[in-house]
Enzyme design. Structure first.
Site, mmCIF file in Angstrom:
data_model
loop_
_atom_site.group_PDB
_atom_site.id
_atom_site.type_symbol
_atom_site.label_atom_id
_atom_site.label_comp_id
_atom_site.label_asym_id
_atom_site.label_seq_id
_atom_site.Cartn_x
_atom_site.Cartn_y
_atom_site.Cartn_z
ATOM 1 N N CYS A 260 1.392 10.055 -1.678
ATOM 2 C CA CYS A 260 1.026 10.439 -0.309
ATOM 3 C C CYS A 260 -0.066 11.506 -0.344
ATOM 4 O O CYS A 260 0.054 12.498 -1.070
ATOM 5 C CB CYS A 260 2.262 10.975 0.415
ATOM 6 N N ARG A 361 0.003 -9.463 12.774
ATOM 7 C CA ARG A 361 -0.943 -9.443 13.897
ATOM 8 C C ARG A 361 -0.513 -8.472 14.997
ATOM 9 O O ARG A 361 -1.269 -8.187 15.911
ATOM 10 C CB ARG A 361 -1.149 -10.864 14.443
HETATM 11 N N1 NAD Z 1 6.464 10.110 4.768
HETATM 12 C C1 NAD Z 1 5.204 10.475 4.792
HETATM 13 O O1 NAD Z 1 4.886 11.618 4.507
HETATM 14 C C2 NAD Z 1 4.128 9.499 5.192
HETATM 15 C C3 NAD Z 1 2.844 9.978 5.454
HETATM 16 C C4 NAD Z 1 1.851 9.058 5.781
HETATM 17 C C5 NAD Z 1 2.168 7.715 5.882
HETATM 18 N N2 NAD Z 1 3.436 7.277 5.608
HETATM 19 C C6 NAD Z 1 3.778 5.845 5.686
HETATM 20 O O2 NAD Z 1 2.585 5.093 5.856
HETATM 21 C C7 NAD Z 1 2.789 4.005 6.742
HETATM 22 C C8 NAD Z 1 1.822 4.104 7.889
HETATM 23 O O3 NAD Z 1 2.223 5.190 8.716
HETATM 24 P P1 NAD Z 1 1.464 5.656 10.022
HETATM 25 O O4 NAD Z 1 2.399 6.391 10.876
HETATM 26 O O5 NAD Z 1 0.223 6.346 9.588
HETATM 27 O O6 NAD Z 1 1.136 4.279 10.705
HETATM 28 P P2 NAD Z 1 0.401 4.012 12.012
HETATM 29 O O7 NAD Z 1 -1.032 4.366 11.834
HETATM 30 O O8 NAD Z 1 0.794 2.627 12.337
HETATM 31 O O9 NAD Z 1 1.043 5.043 13.083
HETATM 32 C C9 NAD Z 1 2.234 4.722 13.757
HETATM 33 C C10 NAD Z 1 2.448 5.701 14.910
HETATM 34 O O10 NAD Z 1 2.922 6.949 14.408
HETATM 35 C C11 NAD Z 1 2.401 8.026 15.189
HETATM 36 N N3 NAD Z 1 1.496 8.818 14.334
HETATM 37 C C12 NAD Z 1 1.185 8.543 13.042
HETATM 38 N N4 NAD Z 1 0.326 9.467 12.574
HETATM 39 C C13 NAD Z 1 0.072 10.342 13.583
HETATM 40 C C14 NAD Z 1 -0.737 11.503 13.711
HETATM 41 N N5 NAD Z 1 -1.490 11.925 12.694
HETATM 42 N N6 NAD Z 1 -0.725 12.157 14.892
HETATM 43 C C15 NAD Z 1 0.021 11.719 15.930
HETATM 44 N N7 NAD Z 1 0.798 10.623 15.876
HETATM 45 C C16 NAD Z 1 0.828 9.936 14.720
HETATM 46 C C17 NAD Z 1 1.607 7.375 16.295
HETATM 47 O O11 NAD Z 1 2.464 7.165 17.402
HETATM 48 C C18 NAD Z 1 1.195 6.062 15.679
HETATM 49 O O12 NAD Z 1 0.870 5.084 16.653
HETATM 50 C C19 NAD Z 1 4.246 4.073 7.137
HETATM 51 O O13 NAD Z 1 4.973 3.225 6.289
HETATM 52 C C20 NAD Z 1 4.631 5.513 6.893
HETATM 53 O O14 NAD Z 1 6.004 5.701 6.618
HETATM 54 C C21 NAD Z 1 4.413 8.162 5.271
#
Ligand code: NAD
Length: 432
Positions: A260, A361
């Site tokens: 990450c 999609r």
């Molecule tokens: N556990 C962690 O530290 C971590 C960090 C980054 C990504 N991830 C993983 O990566 C994948 C993608 O995650 P994602 O959330 O980026 O997907 P995504 O881009 O589909 O976001 C999903 C939703 O999460 C919220 N969100 C996410 N990031 C945000 C931000 N920076 N500010 C405000 N709202 C936010 C928003 O509502 C967004 O629409 C997932 O499987 C996730 O678990 C995990």
């Protein structure tokens, strides 16, 4: 979080390496420590490990292998919803016997020189180690079979003396979890219909009013347990539970995973140990201490980290990297020189995001940055070995803590270590 502190700058984000377990009076021998726990309100496991919903960690093979060994897996969402539902159905249709589909690795040449004597063999398994790592895997007939290895100069035999209680539902079928976006209610419904036992809401920052409103709808649409995450702060947990009180578990940790890069790219992080403590504090304030299981997610490297997470208040520990090198993870074995590796990547890495947008999609892109990296981890052989080592290490750790089970571990104590202490308590001043 300290409300009076200037910009929260007094808030300390402790990591696993910043603390040690304080030894406490132990009333049981380590091998008698009971690791039974809950992953969510209605999901019970005999070993407190959950594999992460990542496309290099958990598909049906990993989920089935872990459930057969008393843990559980969460199938990732980086695939069309129909395919994820199919994978759930596969797990639900498999035999819960841990030994029925254990991979059999041919023993390497030379091992035949060792004479192996077994008596009254019935059912069991053993992993054979030699210099440089795993040498082979024996599937035997009885878990309590006795072994004697001649000429065992550097060879050690790892015998599974335990008969793990598989993680099964009321009908005797393996239990399996599946990941969903909070915005994908159709997927959640299909997964429930296909037999998923619990759902894990899988976003980087659930503490977002859009994500929370969707979660509130989602928990009403399904009747299986929904674990919410990821969250890092006490406020995040309080806001989640005030909008969706039906939430059956909390997945805690922001940016601690080895793949990450959120902490670097976006500067945001709540290390898993701190995130777990924040959740425990929120539940305490709500009078719900111990009532909603907390899953520690990210950065757990070994049983010691897992024990610290549990003492901090977690009921179960989610692992990505610790399981990614296993035979049962989805990726291929890759040979580099004379060593084997498997791919491992963050779910917000470029490759994982490209796959998500290509195969799903309904997925939507909320941001245009990568928050994860892609790489390789050493191949570790059948996951039974990893899980066994984690479970045995955890029992030893809880023994030091003076805890006989997970719930009593929540009363054990952690203490801060200084940077010099941190160096001193690891092997040092020796050529390894
Ligand atoms: N556990 C962690 O530290 C971590 C960090 C980054 C990504 N991830 C993983 O990566 C994948 C993608 O995650 P994602 O959330 O980026 O997907 P995504 O881009 O589909 O976001 C999903 C939703 O999460 C919220 N969100 C996410 N990031 C945000 C931000 N920076 N500010 C405000 N709202 C936010 C928003 O509502 C967004 O629409 C997932 O499987 C996730 O678990 C995990």
């Amino acid at each position: 979080m300290e409300e009076n502190s200037y910009h929260g700058i007094d808030t300390l984000l402790l990591t696993f390496d910043d603390v040690a377990i304080l030894p406490g009076l132990s009333t049981v021998e380590p091998h008698d420590v009971d690791l039974a726990t809950k992953v969510s309100k209605r999901i019970f496991v005999s070993t407190p490990f959950v594999s992460s919903p990542m496309d290099t960690v958990t598909e049906w093979r990993m989920a089935a292998a872990l459930a057969r060994l008393g843990a559980v897996g969460v199938i990732h969402r980086n695939m069309p919803r129909e395919e994820q539902a199919r994978q759930v159905r596969i797990v639900k249709g498999l035999s819960p016997s841990p030994w029925s589909e254990v991979p059999r690795i041919k023993l390497p040449d030379g091992l035949d020189n060792y004479s192996l004597i077994m008596e009254e063999v019935e059912a069991g398994a053993a992993v054979v180690f030699g210099a440089g790592g795993i040498k082979g895997y024996l599937v035997l007939e009885r878990p309590d079979a006795q072994f004697w290895l001649d000429k065992a100069r550097y060879l050690s035999l790892y015998l599974l003396r335990i008969r793990p209680l598989p993680t099964i539902d009321g009908d005797g079928r393996l239990i399996v979890g599946a990941a969903v976006s909070p915005f994908d209610i159709e997927r959640a419904r299909l997964l429930e219909k296909s037999g998923a036992d619990f759902l894990v809401v899988d976003v980087a920052h659930l503490h977002n009013t859009n994500a929370l409103s969707s979660l509130a709808r989602l928990v009403k649409e399904v009747s299986i347990d929904v674990v919410a995450g990821n969250l890092g702060t006490k406020e995040g947990v309080l806001d989640t539970l005030s909008r969706a009180e039906e939430v059956a578990g909390l997945r805690m940790g922001i940016s601690s995973g080895s793949i990450c890069s959120t902490g670097e790219v976006a500067g945001a992080a709540v290390p898993t140990l701190t995130a777990v403590m924040n959740a425990a504090q929120a539940l305490e304030e709500l009078g719900l201490a111990g009532r909603i299981p907390i899953i520690a997610d990210g950065g757990v490297r070994n049983a010691g980290d897992a024990a610290k997470a549990i003492i901090a208040g977690a009921s179960a520990v989610m692992g990505g990297r610790i399981f990614a090198g296993a035979e049962e993870s989805p990726g291929p074995r890759i040979r580099v020189g004379d060593r084997l590796y498997k791919p491992y990547r963050g779910m917000a890495s470029r490759g994982a995001m490209e796959r998500r947008f290509a195969v799903d999609r309904y997925s939507r892109q909320a941001k245009a940055v990568e928050e994860g990296v892609e790489g390789l981890v050493p191949y570790t052989g059948p996951v039974v070995k990893t899980l066994y080592e984690l479970a045995e290490g955890l029992k030893a750790a809880l023994g030091y803590a003076g805890a006989q089970d997970i719930i009593s571990a929540w009363r054990a104590r952690l203490a801060r270590v200084t940077p010099s202490g941190s160096r001193e308590i690891k092997p040092h001043d020796i050529l390894l």
